[in-house]
Design a protein around this motif. Structure first.
Motif, PDB file in Angstrom:
ATOM      1  N   UNK A 286     -16.974  26.270  -1.268  1.00 34.47           N
ATOM      2  CA  UNK A 286     -17.343  25.018  -0.628  1.00 34.47           C
ATOM      3  C   UNK A 286     -18.349  25.309   0.478  1.00 34.47           C
ATOM      4  N   UNK A 287     -19.361  24.443   0.573  1.00 33.12           N
ATOM      5  CA  UNK A 287     -20.427  24.639   1.551  1.00 33.12           C
ATOM      6  C   UNK A 287     -20.596  23.376   2.385  1.00 33.12           C
ATOM      7  N   UNK A 288     -20.556  23.557   3.705  1.00 35.71           N
ATOM      8  CA  UNK A 288     -20.863  22.496   4.656  1.00 35.71           C
ATOM      9  C   UNK A 288     -22.114  22.907   5.432  1.00 35.71           C
ATOM     10  N   UNK A 289     -22.638  21.990   6.222  1.00 35.28           N
ATOM     11  CA  UNK A 289     -23.790  22.357   7.045  1.00 35.28           C
ATOM     12  C   UNK A 289     -23.418  23.383   8.102  1.00 35.28           C
ATOM     13  N   UNK A 290     -22.147  23.436   8.515  1.00 34.62           N
ATOM     14  CA  UNK A 290     -21.727  24.294   9.618  1.00 34.62           C
ATOM     15  C   UNK A 290     -21.005  25.571   9.191  1.00 34.62           C
ATOM     16  N   UNK A 291     -20.538  25.619   7.962  1.00 30.88           N
ATOM     17  CA  UNK A 291     -19.786  26.797   7.502  1.00 30.88           C
ATOM     18  C   UNK A 291     -19.690  26.795   5.983  1.00 30.88           C
ATOM     19  N   UNK A 292     -19.150  27.880   5.446  1.00 32.32           N
ATOM     20  CA  UNK A 292     -18.848  27.931   4.012  1.00 32.32           C
ATOM     21  C   UNK A 292     -17.637  28.833   3.782  1.00 32.32           C
ATOM     22  N   UNK A 293     -16.953  28.591   2.666  1.00 29.62           N
ATOM     23  CA  UNK A 293     -15.768  29.372   2.284  1.00 29.62           C
ATOM     24  C   UNK A 293     -15.829  29.650   0.785  1.00 29.62           C
TER      25      UNK A 293
END
Length: 350
Positions: free
Chosen positions: A127-134
């Motif tokens: 999963x990718x967000x603008x602030x982090x990813x996992x």
């Protein structure tokens, strides 16, 4: 004797600079914006499987281990040496503050709304967000570069001189790519226009990091796609550029650890992690501290010089010094200020 007013001004200025630096390095990013999600559909696990328990343990530790203990990046395992192993990776975006990243990772790893909830039963998910990813999987993916573009965004604003802008950006990204590949933190950013930031996951070897960034750079500088600002991401690297400056909060490994070495292993009984640490804003903090020390030293010197200046003034005003002045500069004729005894009595230091 009270320090002169100018001394207080220098100390006040130092405190103001420290506060201003702290605010500028902590840009609020708001709620995390989802950019991509990928869930496997084969070999799914159930809620009662050992994989589910170990995955929950991994996700529960990610916010604190990634930000507080590992400097904005983490890759590790749960269950190493057992038949069921969970491999996990998380990284903060270097253009957001670490508190923003913590909030992002907390949301992304939440049992209620996080990745495991969005990808129920998937043994491999990202999963990718603008602030982090996992990312997590039942198989190791550490050290392997993902070059498929997961997110791309380009401004529709027209560039005044597109060819020149593209050429300048291409040169800048080529330089940053080499810098990031040589950096243990796999990160580099420019300080002049066009402003740019490149970033890889820390598990990538130098050559794979550079190759990943170069691939995205070629895409970003394409004349048919380049805008006044844009960004392109994979789950291994990213490129961001703009004609205007933007916030950068570098990821730093002050301990000098071998970042591309074996992953961290989470102790299944104590949740202890062998980790790396970061001091966000270390450079700016050091500069402010040094500035404060200089201000204090300036005050002390002024304080020492003041009696001599006043002594010269007293002599200019008639040569007769007042008793109050002598009491003041000798600390009331303190024995600790006695230098010796001369023909006319005791000699004091000021």
């Amino acid at each position: 004797m009270a320090p002169p007013r100018s001394c207080f001004f220098h100390l006040l200025l130092s405190c103001f600079l420290l506060a201003a630096t702290s605010r500028s390095s902590d840009a609020g990013g708001g709620a995390p914006q989802l950019q991509d999600i990928d869930c496997s559909t084969e070999g799914n696990y159930t809620a009662t499987d050992a994989y589910a328990a170990k995955l929950n343990q991994l996700l529960a530790t990610l916010p604190i281990t990634t930000v507080s203990k590992n400097g904005g990046f983490f890759n590790g395992t749960v269950g190493q040496g057992t038949p069921v192993v969970v491999y996990g990776l998380a990284m903060c975006s270097a253009d957001f503050s670490r508190p923003d990243c913590t909030d992002c990772l907390t949301a992304a790893s939440s049992n209620a709304t996080g990745l495991a909830k969005r990808c129920p039963g998937s043994v491999t998910a990202s999963i990718m967000f603008d602030q982090c990813m996992i990312r997590y999987s039942n198989r190791s993916f550490f050290g392997t570069a993902e070059t498929d573009i997961a997110f791309s965004q380009t401004s529709s604003e027209i560039v005044a001189s597109k060819i020149q802008y593209s050429d300048n950006l291409k040169q800048g990204l080529a330089y940053l790519s080499a810098q990031a590949a040589m950096s243990p933190e796999r990160f580099a950013a420019s300080s002049t226009a066009p402003f740019a930031l490149v970033q890889c996951t820390w598990d990538l070897p130098s050559d794979k990091c550079k190759a990943c960034i170069d691939t995205l750079s070629a895409n970003a500088t394409n004349l048919f796609q380049v805008g006044i600002e844009g960004q392109t991401k994979t789950y291994s690297c990213r490129v961001r550029y703009s004609n205007a400056s933007f916030t950068v909060v570098p990821l730093v490994d002050p301990a000098g650890n071998n970042i591309t070495g074996p992953p961290n292993s989470i102790d299944t009984t104590t949740n202890k992690i062998s980790s790396k640490a970061i001091i966000a804003g270390a450079v700016t903090g050091t500069v402010v501290i040094v500035g404060s020390m200089i201000a204090v030293l300036f005050c002390l010197i002024r304080k020492r010089q003041l009696p001599y200046q006043r002594l010269k003034n007293e002599r200019k005003e008639g040569g007769v010094m007042k008793l109050e002045f002598l009491v003041e500069i000798t600390s009331n004729f303190s024995e600790g200020n006695i230098l010796g005894t001369g023909a006319f009595g005791q000699v004091y230091k000021m």
